[in-house]
Design a protein around this motif. Sequence first.
Motif, PDB file in Angstrom:
ATOM      1  N   LEU A   1     -33.379  33.728  60.984  1.00 46.26           N
ATOM      2  CA  LEU A   1     -33.434  32.789  59.866  1.00 46.26           C
ATOM      3  C   LEU A   1     -34.773  32.874  59.142  1.00 46.26           C
ATOM      4  O   LEU A   1     -34.825  32.858  57.903  1.00 46.26           O
ATOM      5  CB  LEU A   1     -33.182  31.359  60.344  1.00 46.26           C
ATOM      6  CG  LEU A   1     -31.750  31.031  60.761  1.00 46.26           C
ATOM      7  CD1 LEU A   1     -31.674  29.645  61.402  1.00 46.26           C
ATOM      8  CD2 LEU A   1     -30.821  31.102  59.557  1.00 46.26           C
ATOM      9  N   ALA A   2     -35.850  32.960  59.897  1.00 44.18           N
ATOM     10  CA  ALA A   2     -37.182  33.058  59.295  1.00 44.18           C
ATOM     11  C   ALA A   2     -37.326  34.356  58.495  1.00 44.18           C
ATOM     12  O   ALA A   2     -37.893  34.366  57.395  1.00 44.18           O
ATOM     13  CB  ALA A   2     -38.255  32.966  60.368  1.00 44.18           C
TER      14      ALA A   2
ATOM     15  N   ARG B   1     -31.449  31.458  71.143  1.00 47.20           N
ATOM     16  CA  ARG B   1     -31.923  30.481  70.158  1.00 47.20           C
ATOM     17  C   ARG B   1     -33.127  31.036  69.386  1.00 47.20           C
ATOM     18  O   ARG B   1     -33.193  30.930  68.166  1.00 47.20           O
ATOM     19  CB  ARG B   1     -32.301  29.161  70.831  1.00 47.20           C
ATOM     20  CG  ARG B   1     -31.143  28.213  71.049  1.00 47.20           C
ATOM     21  CD  ARG B   1     -31.619  26.799  71.377  1.00 47.20           C
ATOM     22  NE  ARG B   1     -32.454  26.738  72.568  1.00 47.20           N
ATOM     23  CZ  ARG B   1     -32.010  26.666  73.824  1.00 47.20           C
ATOM     24  NH1 ARG B   1     -30.710  26.632  74.058  1.00 47.20           N
ATOM     25  NH2 ARG B   1     -32.836  26.594  74.839  1.00 47.20           N
ATOM     26  N   ILE B   2     -34.052  31.630  70.109  1.00 51.70           N
ATOM     27  CA  ILE B   2     -35.242  32.199  69.471  1.00 51.70           C
ATOM     28  C   ILE B   2     -34.846  33.349  68.542  1.00 51.70           C
ATOM     29  O   ILE B   2     -35.362  33.460  67.431  1.00 51.70           O
ATOM     30  CB  ILE B   2     -36.271  32.650  70.530  1.00 51.70           C
ATOM     31  CG1 ILE B   2     -36.854  31.416  71.227  1.00 51.70           C
ATOM     32  CG2 ILE B   2     -37.370  33.492  69.906  1.00 51.70           C
ATOM     33  CD1 ILE B   2     -37.695  31.735  72.449  1.00 51.70           C
ATOM     34  N   ASP B   3     -33.922  34.193  68.980  1.00 53.02           N
ATOM     35  CA  ASP B   3     -33.453  35.295  68.130  1.00 53.02           C
ATOM     36  C   ASP B   3     -32.844  34.764  66.834  1.00 53.02           C
ATOM     37  O   ASP B   3     -33.064  35.326  65.758  1.00 53.02           O
ATOM     38  CB  ASP B   3     -32.448  36.168  68.879  1.00 53.02           C
ATOM     39  CG  ASP B   3     -33.089  37.040  69.951  1.00 53.02           C
ATOM     40  OD1 ASP B   3     -34.331  37.208  69.938  1.00 53.02           O
ATOM     41  OD2 ASP B   3     -32.336  37.563  70.803  1.00 53.02           O
ATOM     42  N   ARG B   4     -32.068  33.675  66.917  1.00 56.81           N
ATOM     43  CA  ARG B   4     -31.481  33.073  65.716  1.00 56.81           C
ATOM     44  C   ARG B   4     -32.576  32.524  64.809  1.00 56.81           C
ATOM     45  O   ARG B   4     -32.523  32.693  63.582  1.00 56.81           O
ATOM     46  CB  ARG B   4     -30.495  31.966  66.083  1.00 56.81           C
ATOM     47  CG  ARG B   4     -29.147  32.485  66.570  1.00 56.81           C
ATOM     48  CD  ARG B   4     -28.106  31.381  66.649  1.00 56.81           C
ATOM     49  NE  ARG B   4     -28.468  30.307  67.565  1.00 56.81           N
ATOM     50  CZ  ARG B   4     -28.210  30.297  68.871  1.00 56.81           C
ATOM     51  NH1 ARG B   4     -27.569  31.304  69.431  1.00 56.81           N
ATOM     52  NH2 ARG B   4     -28.572  29.274  69.624  1.00 56.81           N
ATOM     53  N   GLN B   5     -33.572  31.882  65.389  1.00 56.32           N
ATOM     54  CA  GLN B   5     -34.678  31.340  64.597  1.00 56.32           C
ATOM     55  C   GLN B   5     -35.455  32.459  63.901  1.00 56.32           C
ATOM     56  O   GLN B   5     -35.837  32.329  62.736  1.00 56.32           O
ATOM     57  CB  GLN B   5     -35.620  30.516  65.475  1.00 56.32           C
ATOM     58  CG  GLN B   5     -35.019  29.212  65.951  1.00 56.32           C
ATOM     59  CD  GLN B   5     -35.914  28.485  66.949  1.00 56.32           C
ATOM     60  OE1 GLN B   5     -36.841  29.065  67.518  1.00 56.32           O
ATOM     61  NE2 GLN B   5     -35.625  27.213  67.169  1.00 56.32           N
ATOM     62  N   ILE B   6     -35.669  33.543  64.617  1.00 58.12           N
ATOM     63  CA  ILE B   6     -36.360  34.697  64.028  1.00 58.12           C
ATOM     64  C   ILE B   6     -35.549  35.262  62.867  1.00 58.12           C
ATOM     65  O   ILE B   6     -36.086  35.549  61.792  1.00 58.12           O
ATOM     66  CB  ILE B   6     -36.642  35.778  65.094  1.00 58.12           C
ATOM     67  CG1 ILE B   6     -37.709  35.294  66.066  1.00 58.12           C
ATOM     68  CG2 ILE B   6     -37.045  37.097  64.450  1.00 58.12           C
ATOM     69  CD1 ILE B   6     -37.898  36.186  67.284  1.00 58.12           C
TER      70      ILE B   6
ATOM     71  N   GLN C   1     -32.191  30.484  75.779  1.00 60.54           N
ATOM     72  CA  GLN C   1     -33.427  30.299  75.023  1.00 60.54           C
ATOM     73  C   GLN C   1     -33.696  31.513  74.130  1.00 60.54           C
ATOM     74  O   GLN C   1     -34.062  31.378  72.972  1.00 60.54           O
ATOM     75  CB  GLN C   1     -34.631  30.090  75.960  1.00 60.54           C
ATOM     76  CG  GLN C   1     -34.743  28.712  76.531  1.00 60.54           C
ATOM     77  CD  GLN C   1     -35.965  28.584  77.445  1.00 60.54           C
ATOM     78  OE1 GLN C   1     -36.386  29.551  78.092  1.00 60.54           O
ATOM     79  NE2 GLN C   1     -36.520  27.383  77.487  1.00 60.54           N
ATOM     80  N   LYS C   2     -33.498  32.682  74.708  1.00 57.52           N
ATOM     81  CA  LYS C   2     -33.712  33.914  73.951  1.00 57.52           C
ATOM     82  C   LYS C   2     -32.757  33.971  72.756  1.00 57.52           C
ATOM     83  O   LYS C   2     -33.158  34.337  71.648  1.00 57.52           O
ATOM     84  CB  LYS C   2     -33.517  35.147  74.825  1.00 57.52           C
ATOM     85  CG  LYS C   2     -33.768  36.456  74.091  1.00 57.52           C
ATOM     86  CD  LYS C   2     -33.496  37.649  74.975  1.00 57.52           C
ATOM     87  CE  LYS C   2     -33.732  38.961  74.270  1.00 57.52           C
ATOM     88  NZ  LYS C   2     -33.019  39.189  73.059  1.00 57.52           N
TER      89      LYS C   2
END
Length: 101
Positions: free
Chosen positions: A21-22, A14-19, A11-12
């Motif tokens: 990208l943002a 995935r969240i790191d990748r989303q961050i 999960q972390k």
Amino acid sequence: MQDRLEKLKQQKARIDRQIALAMAAERKTLKREDDRVKVLVGAAILEQVKRNQFQLDDLLGVMDGFLARDTERAAVLGEGGTGSKALLRLTGREAGQGGGR
């Protein structure tokens, strides 16, 4: 317990990748905004030179101190530092009409 820890790590990640990208999207937006302002400011200054509200010699002096790359200097200052054909065209001073250094 080990399964839960592994799921949290995933999960972390995935969240790191989303961050990431943002953040990249935000940087891209800011760069686009900055580039637009630079173009508009440059266009305004060129228009002022065209209307003789800002002297071409002054612009050439500013650009001479600002430009470092040979290709950029050639594109703006031209040979001899009197203004490239493009700069002279954009400022309403075709070659041979004077107004340059």
